[in-house]
Scaffold this active site. Structure first.
Site, PDB file in Angstrom:
ATOM      1  N   GLU A  13       0.832  -1.191   0.000  1.00 52.82           N
ATOM      2  CA  GLU A  13       0.000   0.000   0.000  1.00 52.82           C
ATOM      3  C   GLU A  13       0.869   1.244   0.000  1.00 52.82           C
ATOM      4  OE1 GLU A  13      -2.340  -0.679   3.548  1.00 52.82           O
ATOM      5  OE2 GLU A  13      -1.046   0.612   4.744  1.00 52.82           O
ATOM      6  N   LYS A  14       0.268   2.360  -0.339  1.00 56.45           N
ATOM      7  CA  LYS A  14       0.972   3.636  -0.354  1.00 56.45           C
ATOM      8  C   LYS A  14       1.469   3.950   1.053  1.00 56.45           C
ATOM      9  CE  LYS A  14       2.186   7.753  -1.913  1.00 56.45           C
ATOM     10  NZ  LYS A  14       3.367   7.875  -2.773  1.00 56.45           N
ATOM     11  N   TYR A  15       2.728   4.364   1.150  1.00 62.13           N
ATOM     12  CA  TYR A  15       3.274   4.742   2.451  1.00 62.13           C
ATOM     13  C   TYR A  15       2.984   6.213   2.696  1.00 62.13           C
ATOM     14  CZ  TYR A  15       6.612   5.714   6.184  1.00 62.13           C
ATOM     15  OH  TYR A  15       7.197   6.104   7.366  1.00 62.13           O
ATOM     16  N   LEU A  16       2.238   6.481   3.770  1.00 60.55           N
ATOM     17  CA  LEU A  16       1.911   7.864   4.120  1.00 60.55           C
ATOM     18  C   LEU A  16       3.055   8.439   4.950  1.00 60.55           C
ATOM     19  CD1 LEU A  16      -1.851   7.345   5.028  1.00 60.55           C
ATOM     20  CD2 LEU A  16      -0.888   8.195   2.893  1.00 60.55           C
ATOM     21  N   HIS A  53      -2.789   8.766  13.804  1.00 59.61           N
ATOM     22  CA  HIS A  53      -3.580   7.551  13.996  1.00 59.61           C
ATOM     23  C   HIS A  53      -4.887   7.952  14.678  1.00 59.61           C
ATOM     24  CE1 HIS A  53      -3.912   3.122  15.205  1.00 59.61           C
ATOM     25  NE2 HIS A  53      -4.937   3.715  15.781  1.00 59.61           N
ATOM     26  N   GLU A 111      -9.766   1.667  12.695  1.00 60.57           N
ATOM     27  CA  GLU A 111      -8.564   2.492  12.771  1.00 60.57           C
ATOM     28  C   GLU A 111      -8.235   3.095  11.409  1.00 60.57           C
ATOM     29  OE1 GLU A 111      -5.374   0.452  14.738  1.00 60.57           O
ATOM     30  OE2 GLU A 111      -6.531   0.317  16.597  1.00 60.57           O
ATOM     31  N   ARG A 156     -12.911  -6.022  19.110  1.00 56.89           N
ATOM     32  CA  ARG A 156     -12.833  -6.231  20.560  1.00 56.89           C
ATOM     33  C   ARG A 156     -12.870  -4.880  21.266  1.00 56.89           C
ATOM     34  NH1 ARG A 156      -7.782  -4.270  21.364  1.00 56.89           N
ATOM     35  NH2 ARG A 156      -6.200  -4.697  19.803  1.00 56.89           N
TER      36      ARG A 156
END
Length: 452
Positions: free
Chosen positions: A201-204, A209, A276, A292
């Protein structure tokens, strides 16, 4: 008749947290414990206690047969797994339900789906959640990886499908390093999880977070309880969490909250969950879902007034959600500090006997912990020994209260991370809320360099 006796398949502060919620509902509790935890506070307070094995988690807290046997022997009609250990183990959830014991958690199929990162990403996309640009699923050969990486643009992130805790992840800055770094990630993943399936995936570059708390009744109704900002992390482990996020607007909160609640309703999701995201330049990107209760759930409780564990138990008992979305009000600000038994700056574990313990107190100060003077922290488990949660009408007031509470809290006999939190509260970026997921590690590296 409903749930009348809950077996708590966990230890430490979360076991005590579940016990307290159950007792407030008039429900009995069963503590299971290893030999190392015979003197733990949740074992002392539970209505029934069963030793399920030696200190090793694999022989005790992860032992399916021992836990089911303990439930049957004590007549428990529900099992709450807390977080960690068996909380996201779909096979164990299946076993619990096959024994006609209520599983206080999501449906096993949802645990299974969202526990596989590739499947979770596909599911999230189909449910309308925004995704980080990347491969549609697992990528199996280097030609395919090169094509995907070229399309989304370097740097890219290679991630293990079954990964967690930062293992099986490598940032690939350019094509000439792709093959060697992916092989490293695969070896890590194979060793840690027995599965070297990878995706890209693209690295941000420098995101935050941000996670949203959700609840569903399992019958197509779902709500969100706002966001938490968990950007202060070390090695992908959260250190300091707050709600609401200092950077999320009310408009974005309601927009994204609506999207995640709608996604959970489409799934007919049951119980508590956390979705997330990485957030950068005003955009959200789904990374994973935890099926959870989260360690940091108390900050959400503080700003909404909801007891999340009580709600989990109600939902598992077949009841409707206790509130509708329009009933939820977000007020004030809350921050949680994870307090670990470790050196505050080298992070070396520091198990041992608690010689003296004084808990912080006062208005809007909460401590979730099973500590007491004379208790010996065993060396076999996670180092977190307490959570300090404070609430204030404003973020500034919350920070002032947190500084005071940290100064009041005394734990003698072992090293703890309290001094780390006290130093963090002196940093202008933390006080202003101007931090990202890279901030803490960069600050720690700079601090270490200055000390040498």
């Amino acid at each position: 008749m409903g749930i009348s006796r809950i077996l708590i398949a966990n230890r430490g502060e979360i076991a005590l947290r579940i016990h307290r919620a159950a007792h407030e509902m008039g429900i009995e509790t069963v503590a299971v414990h290893s030999t190392a935890d015979a003197d733990a506070m949740h074992v002392r307070l539970a209505d029934h206690a069963v030793c399920i094995g030696p200190p090793s988690a694999t022989e005790s807290y992860l032992n399916h047969a021992a836990i089911i046997s303990a439930a049957e022997i004590t007549g428990a009609d529900a099992i709450h797994p807390g977080y960690g250990f068996l909380s996201e183990n779909a096979k164990f959830a299946d076993i619990v339900e096959a024994h006609d014991i209520a599983w206080i958690g999501p449906k096993p199929e949802h645990i299974r789906t969202m526990g596989d990162k590739v499947q979770a990403k596909k599911t999230a996309g189909a449910l309308g959640l925004p995704l980080v640009p990347g491969s549609d699923g697992a990528v199996s050969d280097f030609d395919e990886m090169r094509a995907v990486a070229a399309e989304i643009g370097y740097p890219v992130l290679a991630k293990a499908a079954s990964g967690g805790g930062g293992r099986g992840m490598k940032v690939i800055p350019s094509e000439d390093q792709l093959e060697s770094l992916v092989k490293q990630a695969q070896n890590e993943a194979k060793a840690a999880f027995g599965d070297d399936t990878m995706y890209l995936e693209k690295y941000l570059g420098n995101p935050r977070h941000i996670e949203f708390q959700v609840f569903g009744d399992g019958r197509g109704n779902a709500i969100h309880l706002g966001e938490r900002d968990c950007s202060l992390q070390r090695r992908h482990q959260k250190v300091f969490e707050e709600a609401p996020s200092p950077v999320i607007t009310e408009e974005d909160r309601m927009r994204m909250g609506g999207i995640v609640a709608d996604a959970m309703a489409q799934m007919s999701y049951r119980g508590a969950g956390t979705i997330e995201f990485l957030w950068e330049n005003g955009e959200f990107y789904f990374i994973e879902m935890n099926t959870r209760l989260q360690v940091e759930h108390p900050v959400t409780e503080a700003i909404t007034g909801m007891d999340l564990v009580r709600e989990q138990i109600r939902i598992a008992d077949g009841k409707d959600l206790s509130v509708k979305q329009e009933d939820i009000r977000f007020t004030g600000h809350a921050i949680e500090c994870r307090i670990n038994a470790e050196d505050p700056f080298t992070f070396a574990p520091s198990p041992g006997k608690i010689e003296y313990y004084h808990q912080a107190g006062g208005m809007h100060v909460r401590v979730d912990s099973g500590l007491y003077a004379g208790y010996t922290i065993p060396p076999y488990y996670d180092s977190m020994i307490a959570k300090l949660i404070v609430y204030g009408r404003t973020r500034e007031g919350c920070l002032m209260r947190l500084r005071r509470a940290l100064g009041e809290m005394v734990i003698q006999g072992v090293k703890t991370s309290i001094p780390l939190h006290q130093e963090l509260l002196e940093q202008p970026d933390v006080l202003s809320g101007n931090y990202t997921i890279k901030w803490l590690e960069e600050w720690l590296a700079e601090r270490a360099e200055n000390e040498t």
